[in-house]
Design an enzyme around this catalytic site. Structure first.
Site, PDB file in Angstrom:
ATOM      1  N   HIS A   1      -8.389  17.480 -27.722  1.00 31.87           N
ATOM      2  CA  HIS A   1      -7.493  18.542 -28.853  1.00 31.87           C
ATOM      3  C   HIS A   1      -8.456  19.664 -28.891  1.00 31.87           C
ATOM      4  CE1 HIS A   1      -4.096  18.746 -31.871  1.00 31.87           C
ATOM      5  NE2 HIS A   1      -4.587  20.045 -31.592  1.00 31.87           N
TER       6      HIS A   1
ATOM      7  N   ARG B   1       2.122  19.394 -28.027  1.00 31.28           N
ATOM      8  CA  ARG B   1       2.248  18.385 -28.892  1.00 31.28           C
ATOM      9  C   ARG B   1       2.118  16.941 -28.298  1.00 31.28           C
ATOM     10  NH1 ARG B   1       0.432  21.315 -31.701  1.00 31.28           N
ATOM     11  NH2 ARG B   1       1.341  22.227 -33.643  1.00 31.28           N
TER      12      ARG B   1
END
Length: 312
Positions: free
Chosen positions: A275, A227
């Site tokens: 990502h 994260r």
């Protein structure tokens, strides 16, 4: 009578799942009606959801037995006060495989010093720097959930000396496990490569701040596919500039897409990947959703239920 499954993850997601989810439910022995809208919330038995999906207020779904998330992360959902139904996160075996491959690939890249040769094809014969073998390299995995444990075990099979850290004590073969604040200090002080695979909670936000980055051996590598907010960006840039951190390979960020003006893009000691370390795969994720629906109908415990107090 068929169970009613409301697919509320959005039309774009449905285009990916419309072939897989009905088949997965059939394969699980579940007779289901899938709704793309719910004019009568009271008839809905299960909600398939992802942040940014079609609903924000879960209160009208008074007979809903569970909300089944398509994402591994639930930090954008646990604060929703209307979501009182059981909430299950996604643990997709194919997503886990993808994460492990990405983590192992980038760990080996830094362990072997591959950038030295890939980025310097200039005719200079650099054979004076030879990497150690894996057993001579200490790698730390912070976060020993499904993804962290699998990644740590894969690295251990390659003979890396693997340290693991988690909030609560764990015992995993091949991984030297630590927990708590003292355990984190121990792990950080020894780790030459640090991999962040923790959930995002109030306790883990900015976990890698200036003080903790300063505990790392000089030149350590930071890899973050977990994260973005686990890292204090300003502190990381300062640590990179002083050489405390030798390189940072980052797949997740506070704001995505990462803004073009962000200094990570141009920093010579930062690798940005967009990502891509791991994403839910509709084929295998559909099987996970179908299994949880089957369990709900059979009165069996749901898989991967979220602890609301912990936030994951």
């Amino acid at each position: 009578m068929p169970v009613t499954v409301y697919f509320a993850a959005g039309s774009a997601a449905w285009r990916e799942y419309h072939d897989h989810l009905p088949q997965a439910l059939t394969d699980a022995g579940v007779k289901a009606e899938i709704l793309l809208a719910a004019p009568d919330p009271a008839v809905v038995d299960y909600i398939v959801f992802a942040p940014g999906g079609d609903i924000e207020d879960f209160a009208p779904f008074v007979n809903c037995k569970a909300v089944l998330n398509l994402w591994a992360g639930v930090e954008r959902m646990v604060g929703n006060r209307t979501l009182t139904q059981p909430l299950a996160r996604m643990v997709d075996p194919a997503m886990t495989e993808s994460m492990v491959e990405w983590v192992v690939g980038h760990t080996l890249r830094h362990h072997l010093g591959m950038d030295l040769h890939i980025l310097h094809q200039d005719g200079i014969w650099r054979n004076d720097i030879k990497p150690p073998i894996a057993r001579e390299r200490t790698v730390a995995v912070l976060g020993l959930g499904a993804l962290g444990q699998e990644a740590g075990e894969a690295l251990a099979r390659l003979n890396f000396a693997v340290l693991g850290w988690s909030r609560s004590p764990k015992s995993i073969a091949g991984i030297e496990c630590h927990s708590g604040e003292a355990g984190l200090d121990t792990v950080l002080s020894r780790a030459e490569i640090v991999i962040l695979l923790m959930p995002l909670t109030a306790e883990t936000e900015n976990l890698m701040n200036a003080a903790r980055l300063a505990r790392l051996p000089r030149g350590a590598v930071l890899i973050n596919p977990g994260r973005g907010p686990l890292i204090d960006d300003t502190a990381l840039l300062a640590a990179l500039d002083t050489g405390r951190v030798g390189h940072a390979t980052l797949d997740v960020f506070r704001n995505e897409p990462l803004p073009k003006e962000h200094p990570f893009w141009a920093h010579p000691k930062v690798t940005v990947t967009p990502h891509i370390a791991a994403s839910t795969r509709p084929l295998t994720a559909s099987a996970v959703i179908a299994e949880n629906v089957r369990r709900g109908e059979a009165g069996e415990p749901f898989l991967y239920l979220v602890d609301r107090e912990r936030g994951y």
